[in-house]
Design a protein around this motif. Structure first.
Motif, PDB file in Angstrom:
ATOM      1  N   ILE A  41       9.003 -16.521  77.729  1.00  0.00           N
ATOM      2  CA  ILE A  41       9.093 -18.142  77.465  1.00  0.00           C
ATOM      3  C   ILE A  41       8.606 -18.958  78.739  1.00  0.00           C
ATOM      4  O   ILE A  41       8.895 -18.461  79.650  1.00  0.00           O
ATOM      5  CB  ILE A  41      10.641 -18.267  77.452  1.00  0.00           C
ATOM      6  CG1 ILE A  41      11.315 -17.427  76.410  1.00  0.00           C
ATOM      7  CG2 ILE A  41      10.950 -19.826  77.401  1.00  0.00           C
ATOM      8  CD1 ILE A  41      12.929 -17.660  76.593  1.00  0.00           C
ATOM      9  N   LEU A  45      12.303 -24.749  77.362  1.00  0.00           N
ATOM     10  CA  LEU A  45      12.953 -24.268  76.388  1.00  0.00           C
ATOM     11  C   LEU A  45      13.799 -25.476  75.725  1.00  0.00           C
ATOM     12  O   LEU A  45      14.170 -25.621  74.487  1.00  0.00           O
ATOM     13  CB  LEU A  45      13.690 -22.770  76.320  1.00  0.00           C
ATOM     14  CG  LEU A  45      14.546 -22.434  75.236  1.00  0.00           C
ATOM     15  CD1 LEU A  45      13.466 -22.008  74.058  1.00  0.00           C
ATOM     16  CD2 LEU A  45      15.386 -21.065  75.633  1.00  0.00           C
ATOM     17  N   LEU A  67      18.908 -14.976  72.488  1.00  0.00           N
ATOM     18  CA  LEU A  67      18.185 -14.427  73.764  1.00  0.00           C
ATOM     19  C   LEU A  67      19.137 -13.298  74.255  1.00  0.00           C
ATOM     20  O   LEU A  67      18.567 -12.280  74.812  1.00  0.00           O
ATOM     21  CB  LEU A  67      17.776 -15.290  74.615  1.00  0.00           C
ATOM     22  CG  LEU A  67      16.880 -16.276  74.151  1.00  0.00           C
ATOM     23  CD1 LEU A  67      16.617 -17.305  75.562  1.00  0.00           C
ATOM     24  CD2 LEU A  67      15.688 -15.715  74.117  1.00  0.00           C
ATOM     25  N   VAL A  77      13.074  -9.896  78.160  1.00  0.00           N
ATOM     26  CA  VAL A  77      12.749 -11.389  78.294  1.00  0.00           C
ATOM     27  C   VAL A  77      12.494 -12.091  79.557  1.00  0.00           C
ATOM     28  O   VAL A  77      13.383 -11.823  80.710  1.00  0.00           O
ATOM     29  CB  VAL A  77      14.086 -12.073  77.592  1.00  0.00           C
ATOM     30  CG1 VAL A  77      13.537 -13.632  77.588  1.00  0.00           C
ATOM     31  CG2 VAL A  77      14.470 -11.521  76.087  1.00  0.00           C
ATOM     32  N   TRP A  79      11.453 -15.282  81.487  1.00  0.00           N
ATOM     33  CA  TRP A  79      11.786 -16.745  81.347  1.00  0.00           C
ATOM     34  C   TRP A  79      11.216 -17.466  82.448  1.00  0.00           C
ATOM     35  O   TRP A  79      11.672 -17.300  83.714  1.00  0.00           O
ATOM     36  CB  TRP A  79      12.832 -17.252  81.072  1.00  0.00           C
ATOM     37  CG  TRP A  79      13.271 -18.681  80.750  1.00  0.00           C
ATOM     38  CD1 TRP A  79      12.556 -19.777  80.992  1.00  0.00           C
ATOM     39  CD2 TRP A  79      14.336 -18.809  80.122  1.00  0.00           C
ATOM     40  NE1 TRP A  79      13.247 -20.886  80.595  1.00  0.00           N
ATOM     41  CE2 TRP A  79      14.508 -20.479  79.874  1.00  0.00           C
ATOM     42  CE3 TRP A  79      15.578 -18.423  79.519  1.00  0.00           C
ATOM     43  CZ2 TRP A  79      15.314 -21.171  79.098  1.00  0.00           C
ATOM     44  CZ3 TRP A  79      16.571 -19.027  79.032  1.00  0.00           C
ATOM     45  CH2 TRP A  79      16.481 -20.475  78.646  1.00  0.00           C
ATOM     46  N   HIS A  93      20.196 -16.800  83.623  1.00  0.00           N
ATOM     47  CA  HIS A  93      19.874 -15.162  83.776  1.00  0.00           C
ATOM     48  C   HIS A  93      21.247 -14.593  83.575  1.00  0.00           C
ATOM     49  O   HIS A  93      21.387 -13.567  82.658  1.00  0.00           O
ATOM     50  CB  HIS A  93      19.488 -14.695  85.010  1.00  0.00           C
ATOM     51  CG  HIS A  93      19.602 -13.531  85.345  1.00  0.00           C
ATOM     52  ND1 HIS A  93      18.911 -12.489  84.784  1.00  0.00           N
ATOM     53  CD2 HIS A  93      20.455 -12.829  86.311  1.00  0.00           C
ATOM     54  CE1 HIS A  93      19.379 -11.167  85.452  1.00  0.00           C
ATOM     55  NE2 HIS A  93      20.383 -11.355  86.172  1.00  0.00           N
ATOM     56  N   ALA A  98      17.928 -12.683  80.753  1.00  0.00           N
ATOM     57  CA  ALA A  98      16.450 -12.980  80.961  1.00  0.00           C
ATOM     58  C   ALA A  98      16.208 -12.625  82.440  1.00  0.00           C
ATOM     59  O   ALA A  98      17.234 -13.413  83.286  1.00  0.00           O
ATOM     60  CB  ALA A  98      16.240 -14.363  80.270  1.00  0.00           C
ATOM     61  N   TYR A 100      14.597 -14.726  84.938  1.00  0.00           N
ATOM     62  CA  TYR A 100      14.012 -16.247  85.255  1.00  0.00           C
ATOM     63  C   TYR A 100      13.632 -16.406  86.291  1.00  0.00           C
ATOM     64  O   TYR A 100      13.953 -15.940  87.495  1.00  0.00           O
ATOM     65  CB  TYR A 100      15.323 -16.950  84.887  1.00  0.00           C
ATOM     66  CG  TYR A 100      15.333 -18.643  85.024  1.00  0.00           C
ATOM     67  CD1 TYR A 100      14.978 -19.300  83.984  1.00  0.00           C
ATOM     68  CD2 TYR A 100      14.989 -19.174  86.401  1.00  0.00           C
ATOM     69  CE1 TYR A 100      14.680 -20.663  84.038  1.00  0.00           C
ATOM     70  CE2 TYR A 100      15.001 -20.364  86.431  1.00  0.00           C
ATOM     71  CZ  TYR A 100      14.827 -21.119  85.179  1.00  0.00           C
ATOM     72  OH  TYR A 100      14.526 -22.558  85.203  1.00  0.00           O
ATOM     73  N   HIS A 118       4.200 -22.100  84.354  1.00  0.00           N
ATOM     74  CA  HIS A 118       4.374 -23.155  83.338  1.00  0.00           C
ATOM     75  C   HIS A 118       3.320 -23.978  83.287  1.00  0.00           C
ATOM     76  O   HIS A 118       2.922 -24.630  82.277  1.00  0.00           O
ATOM     77  CB  HIS A 118       5.678 -23.967  83.763  1.00  0.00           C
ATOM     78  CG  HIS A 118       6.059 -25.259  82.551  1.00  0.00           C
ATOM     79  ND1 HIS A 118       6.405 -24.787  81.514  1.00  0.00           N
ATOM     80  CD2 HIS A 118       6.017 -26.477  82.677  1.00  0.00           C
ATOM     81  CE1 HIS A 118       6.392 -26.053  80.838  1.00  0.00           C
ATOM     82  NE2 HIS A 118       6.618 -26.921  81.675  1.00  0.00           N
TER      83      HIS A 118
END
Length: 253
Positions: A41, A45, A67, A77, A79, A93, A98, A100, A118
């Motif tokens: 991701i 989001l 998720l 995952v 992120w 998290h 995920a 993160y 990002h």
């Protein structure tokens, strides 16, 4: 290391995304183990996220549950936090499992040496004012002060003030982030794949010694990147959940 095939999505902006966009994302996440072995991701989001001690934003709770289901099914995952969902990485998290991070991520996605970020604040000149503002907004004192606001009031304030940073595409058409990515790809010790979000401009192009990609904004285009060991593709998810390949580039040797 993340295994391939790896699906990359970004800039969903739950909270302002249409119900159709959220339904398409939920359908894709629920069927993702059938076609992918990991998920990335690329930030934003949510259009707004903040982790209070005893409350959480209601928006997107079904996506968070999806998720968590992926994590429970053994699908990792990753992120990458964005400028809209940067306040609450630990909570995200814990709720989803995920990994993160607000920092750029450098590692292997299958056979690809990859750099993920990002994209907010990366343009040297244009983003200088934002970098100063980001330092204040992410300071522990600012976060502590904001946590004392009632969640309903705080969420309304945040959503009203965030529209300029999510509106449409980047004014430069994504050229600024492409330049940032190209510089990284030209370095002798640089990666072979750079992926950004933030600009909302879907992109897949050769650059430097490798490939530059941007999944665009899910809430606008319902696009994603699919990374395989030998190639990377830009795809679009149709209304019925079908993944349509738009273009593909081979991994540089």
């Amino acid at each position: 290391m993340l295994p391939t095939p790896c699906h990359v999505i970004g800039d969903v902006h739950l909270g302002v995304a249409s119900p159709d966009s959220e339904r398409r994302l939920l359908r894709h996440l629920r069927h993702l183990p059938e076609s992918a072995r990991s998920l990335v991701i690329m930030g934003d989001l949510f259009d707004f996220w903040f982790a209070w001690d005893y409350a959480m934003p209601r928006t997107g709770y079904r996506v968070l549950a999806a998720l968590a289901d992926l994590h429970d099914a053994g699908v990792p995952v990753l992120w990458i936090g964005g400028n809209h969902d940067c306040w609450g990485g630990e909570a995200l998290h814990k709720e989803t499992g995920a990994e993160y991070t607000l920092d750029p991520w450098r590692g292997q996605i299958g056979a690809w040496d990859t750099l993920l970020a990002h994209g907010d604040g990366l343009r040297e000149v244009e983003d200088a004012p934002y970098r100063r503002l980001r330092t204040v907004l992410r300071h522990p004192w600012s976060i502590a002060a904001y946590s004392w606001l009632h969640p309903d009031f705080a969420s309304r304030v945040a959503l009203k003030s965030s529209h300029t940073s999510r509106k449409g595409r980047a004014r430069d058409g994504g050229a600024g982030l492409l330049q940032v990515g190209t510089r990284a790809l030209e370095a002798n010790d640089g990666p072979r794949l750079v992926v950004h979000g933030h600009s909302h401009v879907p992109t897949l192009t050769p650059a430097g010694r490798g490939v530059y990609g941007n999944a665009g904004a899910w809430y606008l285009d319902h696009q994603l990147l699919v990374i395989a060991d030998a190639s990377i593709a830009r795809c679009q998810v149709d209304v019925d959940g079908t993944v349509l390949q738009l273009e593909e580039l081979p991994r540089p040797v």
